[in-house]
Design a protein around this motif. Structure first.
Motif, PDB file in Angstrom:
ATOM      1  N   GLU A  49       0.843  -1.193   0.000  1.00 49.60           N
ATOM      2  CA  GLU A  49       0.000   0.000   0.000  1.00 49.60           C
ATOM      3  C   GLU A  49       0.886   1.254   0.000  1.00 49.60           C
ATOM      4  O   GLU A  49       1.820   1.363   0.795  1.00 49.60           O
ATOM      5  N   GLY A  50       0.607   2.170  -0.919  1.00 49.45           N
ATOM      6  CA  GLY A  50       1.348   3.423  -1.002  1.00 49.45           C
ATOM      7  C   GLY A  50       2.584   3.366  -1.887  1.00 49.45           C
ATOM      8  O   GLY A  50       3.246   4.376  -2.092  1.00 49.45           O
ATOM      9  N   ALA A  51       2.902   2.181  -2.407  1.00 49.24           N
ATOM     10  CA  ALA A  51       4.081   2.042  -3.266  1.00 49.24           C
ATOM     11  C   ALA A  51       3.786   2.568  -4.669  1.00 49.24           C
ATOM     12  O   ALA A  51       2.627   2.687  -5.069  1.00 49.24           O
ATOM     13  N   ILE A  52       4.859   2.878  -5.388  1.00 50.32           N
ATOM     14  CA  ILE A  52       4.749   3.194  -6.801  1.00 50.32           C
ATOM     15  C   ILE A  52       5.527   2.132  -7.568  1.00 50.32           C
ATOM     16  O   ILE A  52       6.424   1.488  -7.011  1.00 50.32           O
ATOM     17  N   LEU A  53       5.184   1.944  -8.812  1.00 51.66           N
ATOM     18  CA  LEU A  53       5.828   0.938  -9.648  1.00 51.66           C
ATOM     19  C   LEU A  53       6.829   1.604 -10.580  1.00 51.66           C
ATOM     20  O   LEU A  53       6.471   2.487 -11.368  1.00 51.66           O
ATOM     21  N   ILE A  54       8.081   1.192 -10.455  1.00 53.15           N
ATOM     22  CA  ILE A  54       9.114   1.541 -11.428  1.00 53.15           C
ATOM     23  C   ILE A  54       9.934   0.269 -11.625  1.00 53.15           C
ATOM     24  O   ILE A  54      10.758  -0.074 -10.763  1.00 53.15           O
ATOM     25  N   PRO A  55       9.699  -0.483 -12.708  1.00 54.76           N
ATOM     26  CA  PRO A  55      10.469  -1.707 -12.918  1.00 54.76           C
ATOM     27  C   PRO A  55      11.982  -1.434 -12.852  1.00 54.76           C
ATOM     28  O   PRO A  55      12.450  -0.382 -13.288  1.00 54.76           O
ATOM     29  N   TYR A  56      12.722  -2.380 -12.286  1.00 53.07           N
ATOM     30  CA  TYR A  56      14.145  -2.142 -11.999  1.00 53.07           C
ATOM     31  C   TYR A  56      14.946  -1.746 -13.222  1.00 53.07           C
ATOM     32  O   TYR A  56      15.867  -0.943 -13.129  1.00 53.07           O
ATOM     33  N   GLU A  57      14.594  -2.275 -14.385  1.00 52.03           N
ATOM     34  CA  GLU A  57      15.370  -1.936 -15.585  1.00 52.03           C
ATOM     35  C   GLU A  57      15.087  -0.515 -16.080  1.00 52.03           C
ATOM     36  O   GLU A  57      15.806   0.006 -16.916  1.00 52.03           O
ATOM     37  N   LYS A  58      14.069   0.141 -15.518  1.00 59.82           N
ATOM     38  CA  LYS A  58      13.732   1.516 -15.900  1.00 59.82           C
ATOM     39  C   LYS A  58      14.047   2.521 -14.796  1.00 59.82           C
ATOM     40  O   LYS A  58      13.805   3.711 -14.958  1.00 59.82           O
ATOM     41  N   ILE A  59      14.582   2.060 -13.681  1.00 59.53           N
ATOM     42  CA  ILE A  59      14.761   2.925 -12.512  1.00 59.53           C
ATOM     43  C   ILE A  59      15.640   4.133 -12.822  1.00 59.53           C
ATOM     44  O   ILE A  59      15.336   5.242 -12.417  1.00 59.53           O
ATOM     45  N   GLY A  60      16.722   3.932 -13.559  1.00 60.06           N
ATOM     46  CA  GLY A  60      17.631   5.036 -13.871  1.00 60.06           C
ATOM     47  C   GLY A  60      16.985   6.116 -14.709  1.00 60.06           C
ATOM     48  O   GLY A  60      17.213   7.309 -14.502  1.00 60.06           O
ATOM     49  N   ALA A  61      16.140   5.704 -15.643  1.00 58.66           N
ATOM     50  CA  ALA A  61      15.493   6.648 -16.551  1.00 58.66           C
ATOM     51  C   ALA A  61      14.293   7.349 -15.930  1.00 58.66           C
ATOM     52  O   ALA A  61      13.960   8.465 -16.328  1.00 58.66           O
ATOM     53  N   GLU A  62      13.644   6.725 -14.949  1.00 56.82           N
ATOM     54  CA  GLU A  62      12.377   7.256 -14.449  1.00 56.82           C
ATOM     55  C   GLU A  62      12.403   7.785 -13.016  1.00 56.82           C
ATOM     56  O   GLU A  62      11.439   8.391 -12.567  1.00 56.82           O
ATOM     57  N   ILE A  63      13.493   7.596 -12.301  1.00 55.83           N
ATOM     58  CA  ILE A  63      13.511   7.975 -10.886  1.00 55.83           C
ATOM     59  C   ILE A  63      13.343   9.474 -10.679  1.00 55.83           C
ATOM     60  O   ILE A  63      12.709   9.897  -9.719  1.00 55.83           O
ATOM     61  N   GLU A  64      13.894  10.294 -11.554  1.00 58.87           N
ATOM     62  CA  GLU A  64      13.809  11.748 -11.336  1.00 58.87           C
ATOM     63  C   GLU A  64      12.377  12.269 -11.402  1.00 58.87           C
ATOM     64  O   GLU A  64      12.084  13.297 -10.807  1.00 58.87           O
ATOM     65  N   LYS A  65      11.487  11.558 -12.086  1.00 54.51           N
ATOM     66  CA  LYS A  65      10.073  11.955 -12.105  1.00 54.51           C
ATOM     67  C   LYS A  65       9.464  11.796 -10.714  1.00 54.51           C
ATOM     68  O   LYS A  65       8.638  12.591 -10.299  1.00 54.51           O
ATOM     69  N   GLY A  85      18.004  -5.033  -5.222  1.00 58.39           N
ATOM     70  CA  GLY A  85      19.432  -4.826  -5.005  1.00 58.39           C
ATOM     71  C   GLY A  85      20.092  -4.176  -6.211  1.00 58.39           C
ATOM     72  O   GLY A  85      20.931  -3.277  -6.080  1.00 58.39           O
ATOM     73  N   ILE A  86      19.705  -4.612  -7.404  1.00 56.99           N
ATOM     74  CA  ILE A  86      20.219  -4.014  -8.642  1.00 56.99           C
ATOM     75  C   ILE A  86      19.765  -2.563  -8.735  1.00 56.99           C
ATOM     76  O   ILE A  86      20.549  -1.670  -9.073  1.00 56.99           O
ATOM     77  N   ALA A  87      18.498  -2.320  -8.407  1.00 58.88           N
ATOM     78  CA  ALA A  87      17.955  -0.956  -8.443  1.00 58.88           C
ATOM     79  C   ALA A  87      18.667  -0.065  -7.433  1.00 58.88           C
ATOM     80  O   ALA A  87      18.967   1.096  -7.719  1.00 58.88           O
TER      81      ALA A  87
END
Length: 118
Positions: A49-65, A85-87
């Motif tokens: 509950e309260g989490a957002i989804l950012i698949p690990y392979e997209k974390i670098g490209a989408e984290i700043e949003k 761990g990779i993220a």
């Protein structure tokens, strides 16, 4: 009665929005950002509950949003802890300072005392 119906519709629509929430300096210190780094299919099966989804392979490209402030406290989880761990390593390389891997979804739920929802 009309007000209650309108409020219900507004709440339903807001819960259907893409799960990104823009973080500001004010909200960054208020509550950690909880990120599920699994796939969309896994997310639909149940997420914290309260989490957002950012698949690990997209974390670098989408984290700043989701977290433009690199001091934002970020909590990560996946199915077993491997992808989170990779993220975590990717976020550290990007300069994020306060990142924690909580492992699998059930471990994260237990440690953070946050329920799994569908």
């Amino acid at each position: 009665m009309k007000y209650l119906r309108w409020l219900t519709v507004a709440l339903l629509l807001s819960s259907c929005a893409y799960p990104f929430r823009v973080r500001t300096e004010e909200t960054a210190t208020a509550r950690p950002l909880l990120i599920d780094v699994r796939t969309a299919a896994e997310w639909k099966e149940g997420h914290l509950e309260g989490a957002i989804l950012i698949p690990y392979e997209k974390i670098g490209a989408e984290i700043e949003k989701a977290a433009p402030d690199k001091k934002t406290k970020i909590n990560l989880y996946c199915r077993t802890g491997r992808r989170s761990g990779i993220a975590l390593e990717a976020l550290k390389k990007l300069g994020y300072e306060d990142v924690t891997n909580y492992g699998g979804v059930n471990d994260a739920s237990d440690k953070l005392k946050i329920p799994v929802v569908k």
